[in-house]
Design a protein around this motif. Structure first.
Motif, PDB file in Angstrom:
ATOM      1  N   PRO A 203    -114.900 -21.725 -19.227  1.00  0.00           N
ATOM      2  CA  PRO A 203    -116.036 -22.121 -18.380  1.00  0.00           C
ATOM      3  C   PRO A 203    -116.501 -20.942 -17.540  1.00  0.00           C
ATOM      4  N   VAL A 204    -117.821 -20.884 -17.301  1.00  0.00           N
ATOM      5  CA  VAL A 204    -118.375 -19.787 -16.507  1.00  0.00           C
ATOM      6  C   VAL A 204    -119.192 -20.276 -15.317  1.00  0.00           C
ATOM      7  N   ALA A 205    -119.459 -21.588 -15.226  1.00  0.00           N
ATOM      8  CA  ALA A 205    -120.268 -22.099 -14.119  1.00  0.00           C
ATOM      9  C   ALA A 205    -120.038 -23.586 -13.933  1.00  0.00           C
ATOM     10  N   ASN A 206    -120.133 -24.005 -12.670  1.00  0.00           N
ATOM     11  CA  ASN A 206    -120.102 -25.414 -12.293  1.00  0.00           C
ATOM     12  C   ASN A 206    -121.219 -25.594 -11.279  1.00  0.00           C
ATOM     13  N   ALA A 207    -122.329 -26.161 -11.748  1.00  0.00           N
ATOM     14  CA  ALA A 207    -123.530 -26.255 -10.916  1.00  0.00           C
ATOM     15  C   ALA A 207    -123.766 -27.669 -10.418  1.00  0.00           C
ATOM     16  N   GLY A 208    -122.702 -28.366 -10.055  1.00  0.00           N
ATOM     17  CA  GLY A 208    -122.866 -29.719  -9.526  1.00  0.00           C
ATOM     18  C   GLY A 208    -122.849 -30.767 -10.605  1.00  0.00           C
ATOM     19  N   PHE A 209    -123.971 -30.889 -11.323  1.00  0.00           N
ATOM     20  CA  PHE A 209    -124.043 -31.834 -12.421  1.00  0.00           C
ATOM     21  C   PHE A 209    -123.912 -31.152 -13.781  1.00  0.00           C
ATOM     22  N   ARG A 210    -123.994 -29.834 -13.811  1.00  0.00           N
ATOM     23  CA  ARG A 210    -123.995 -29.103 -15.075  1.00  0.00           C
ATOM     24  C   ARG A 210    -122.885 -28.066 -15.105  1.00  0.00           C
ATOM     25  N   ALA A 211    -122.225 -27.993 -16.242  1.00  0.00           N
ATOM     26  CA  ALA A 211    -121.246 -26.939 -16.491  1.00  0.00           C
ATOM     27  C   ALA A 211    -121.782 -26.020 -17.582  1.00  0.00           C
TER      28      ALA A 211
ATOM     29  N   LEU B  95    -116.592 -14.945 -30.360  1.00  0.00           N
ATOM     30  CA  LEU B  95    -115.928 -14.732 -31.638  1.00  0.00           C
ATOM     31  C   LEU B  95    -115.827 -13.234 -31.854  1.00  0.00           C
ATOM     32  N   SER B  96    -114.632 -12.727 -32.121  1.00  0.00           N
ATOM     33  CA  SER B  96    -114.449 -11.291 -32.358  1.00  0.00           C
ATOM     34  C   SER B  96    -113.516 -11.084 -33.531  1.00  0.00           C
ATOM     35  N   ASP B  97    -113.587  -9.894 -34.143  1.00  0.00           N
ATOM     36  CA  ASP B  97    -112.611  -9.589 -35.182  1.00  0.00           C
ATOM     37  C   ASP B  97    -111.295  -9.196 -34.514  1.00  0.00           C
ATOM     38  N   LEU B  98    -110.265  -8.992 -35.286  1.00  0.00           N
ATOM     39  CA  LEU B  98    -108.946  -8.744 -34.715  1.00  0.00           C
ATOM     40  C   LEU B  98    -108.820  -7.357 -34.110  1.00  0.00           C
ATOM     41  N   ASP B  99    -109.853  -6.514 -34.291  1.00  0.00           N
ATOM     42  CA  ASP B  99    -109.905  -5.214 -33.621  1.00  0.00           C
ATOM     43  C   ASP B  99    -110.633  -5.286 -32.286  1.00  0.00           C
ATOM     44  N   GLY B 100    -111.179  -6.477 -31.965  1.00  0.00           N
ATOM     45  CA  GLY B 100    -111.842  -6.682 -30.692  1.00  0.00           C
ATOM     46  C   GLY B 100    -113.343  -6.548 -30.707  1.00  0.00           C
ATOM     47  N   THR B 101    -113.942  -6.272 -31.867  1.00  0.00           N
ATOM     48  CA  THR B 101    -115.399  -6.167 -31.954  1.00  0.00           C
ATOM     49  C   THR B 101    -116.019  -7.556 -31.889  1.00  0.00           C
ATOM     50  N   VAL B 102    -116.977  -7.746 -30.981  1.00  0.00           N
ATOM     51  CA  VAL B 102    -117.608  -9.053 -30.812  1.00  0.00           C
ATOM     52  C   VAL B 102    -118.540  -9.338 -31.993  1.00  0.00           C
ATOM     53  N   LEU B 103    -118.362 -10.497 -32.593  1.00  0.00           N
ATOM     54  CA  LEU B 103    -119.174 -10.931 -33.731  1.00  0.00           C
ATOM     55  C   LEU B 103    -120.288 -11.876 -33.314  1.00  0.00           C
ATOM     56  N   ALA B 104    -120.009 -12.720 -32.337  1.00  0.00           N
ATOM     57  CA  ALA B 104    -120.994 -13.675 -31.834  1.00  0.00           C
ATOM     58  C   ALA B 104    -120.554 -14.120 -30.444  1.00  0.00           C
ATOM     59  N   ALA B 105    -121.534 -14.467 -29.607  1.00  0.00           N
ATOM     60  CA  ALA B 105    -121.251 -14.967 -28.264  1.00  0.00           C
ATOM     61  C   ALA B 105    -122.133 -16.180 -28.012  1.00  0.00           C
ATOM     62  N   ALA B 106    -121.545 -17.218 -27.447  1.00  0.00           N
ATOM     63  CA  ALA B 106    -122.255 -18.484 -27.262  1.00  0.00           C
ATOM     64  C   ALA B 106    -122.164 -18.954 -25.822  1.00  0.00           C
ATOM     65  N   ASN B 107    -123.213 -19.639 -25.393  1.00  0.00           N
ATOM     66  CA  ASN B 107    -123.214 -20.324 -24.104  1.00  0.00           C
ATOM     67  C   ASN B 107    -123.607 -21.771 -24.360  1.00  0.00           C
ATOM     68  N   GLN B 108    -122.880 -22.702 -23.735  1.00  0.00           N
ATOM     69  CA  GLN B 108    -123.186 -24.119 -23.871  1.00  0.00           C
ATOM     70  C   GLN B 108    -123.326 -24.742 -22.489  1.00  0.00           C
ATOM     71  N   GLU B 109    -124.333 -25.592 -22.354  1.00  0.00           N
ATOM     72  CA  GLU B 109    -124.560 -26.342 -21.120  1.00  0.00           C
ATOM     73  C   GLU B 109    -124.181 -27.792 -21.374  1.00  0.00           C
TER      74      GLU B 109
ATOM     75  N   VAL C 192    -122.725 -37.849 -13.581  1.00  0.00           N
ATOM     76  CA  VAL C 192    -121.638 -37.874 -12.610  1.00  0.00           C
ATOM     77  C   VAL C 192    -121.415 -36.441 -12.107  1.00  0.00           C
ATOM     78  N   LYS C 193    -121.269 -36.276 -10.799  1.00  0.00           N
ATOM     79  CA  LYS C 193    -121.030 -34.946 -10.237  1.00  0.00           C
ATOM     80  C   LYS C 193    -119.672 -34.418 -10.687  1.00  0.00           C
ATOM     81  N   LEU C 194    -119.662 -33.155 -11.085  1.00  0.00           N
ATOM     82  CA  LEU C 194    -118.408 -32.552 -11.516  1.00  0.00           C
ATOM     83  C   LEU C 194    -117.422 -32.430 -10.360  1.00  0.00           C
ATOM     84  N   ALA C 195    -117.941 -32.401  -9.116  1.00  0.00           N
ATOM     85  CA  ALA C 195    -117.054 -32.321  -7.952  1.00  0.00           C
ATOM     86  C   ALA C 195    -116.163 -33.550  -7.833  1.00  0.00           C
ATOM     87  N   ALA C 196    -116.582 -34.661  -8.443  1.00  0.00           N
ATOM     88  CA  ALA C 196    -115.787 -35.887  -8.394  1.00  0.00           C
ATOM     89  C   ALA C 196    -114.715 -35.909  -9.474  1.00  0.00           C
ATOM     90  N   LEU C 197    -114.652 -34.854 -10.289  1.00  0.00           N
ATOM     91  CA  LEU C 197    -113.737 -34.791 -11.425  1.00  0.00           C
ATOM     92  C   LEU C 197    -112.935 -33.491 -11.379  1.00  0.00           C
TER      93      LEU C 197
END
Length: 246
Positions: free
Chosen positions: A87-95, A101-115, A127-132
């Protein structure tokens, strides 16, 4: 190989199996999101906030509203990769949750963000995330820096592509159409020849409604240069939108 947890970060080495490739034998576009989704589920289980646990303890469930993936190089069938989710953010109602995804040498293949947000199981109200017991700070640095976009979704009948009825095998445990099935359906506006000869640079999807078994979905699309826009409507209401850049 089992996953490991370091603070808020869940990591697991995975194989690109035949279930995750497309006709090019590379990790497919929709399958990339599926792998991200799988790793996020395991991350949330390790943090004690997965959907099954929270349904039973708090009567709530997760809803994912947006996903963006930036592609750098797609791994191939039988490649082994490392997938890290945190997780990178907790904005009250939204996380917001990032996956790398990287290869085993550490090279980044893809990066994703999900809300995502949490809804009450009975009333379907946010429901507020603060209640959980969801993390509220000390987040790792973002790995996907690209912000979510506001892309055009004003489709007309000239953009109509095809119809698809929602079948039982499209349905997940929420009794609604699974998120990955929307992506597969939207990507179907592109031919296999196109997907064989064009590498994705980014994919962004917005889930704007719910679809149930028996409903008929109308799929729209148009192309603007290197970008394909797709929308899925049910009974005149938008339920999904996609922007894919190649």
């Amino acid at each position: 190989m089992p996953g490991t947890t370091d603070g808020l970060t869940f990591s697991r080495e995975r194989s690109v199996s035949s279930a995750f490739i497309d006709s090019s034998t590379k990790l497919g576009i929709a399958q990339t999101v599926l792998m991200v989704q799988d790793n996020l589920t395991e991350c949330f289980a390790a943090l004690g906030c997965d959907g099954i646990t929270w349904r039973e303890r708090f009567g709530v469930f997760w809803v994912f509203t947006k996903t963006r993936v930036d592609f750098f190089r797609r791994p191939c069938w039988r490649d082994r990769i490392l997938v890290r989710t945190f997780p990178v953010a907790n904005a009250g109602f939204r996380a917001e949750v990032n996956t790398v995804l990287s290869d085993l040498d550490g090279t980044v293949l893809a990066a994703a963000n999900q809300e995502a947000c949490v809804l009450d199981l009975e009333k379907h109200r946010p429901v507020k995330l603060a209640a959980l017991p969801f993390p509220s700070g000390s987040f790792p640095a973002r790995a996907c820096e690209s912000p979510f976009s506001k892309f055009p979704q004003d489709f007309s009948e000239d953009d109509f592509a095809f119809e698809q009825a929602v079948r039982s095998q499209h349905i997940d445990m929420s009794r609604h159409m699974n998120n990955i099935e929307y992506i597969r359906l939207a990507l179907s506006v592109l031919s296999d020849d196109f997907l064989q000869t064009h590498e994705p640079k980014s994919l962004e999807v917005h889930y704007t409604g719910e679809s149930r078994e028996g409903q008929v979905l109308r799929v729209f699309s148009r192309t603007d240069g290197a970008t394909t826009l797709a929308g899925i409507h049910e009974g005149g209401r938008p339920v999904f939108a996609m922007q894919a850049t190649f």
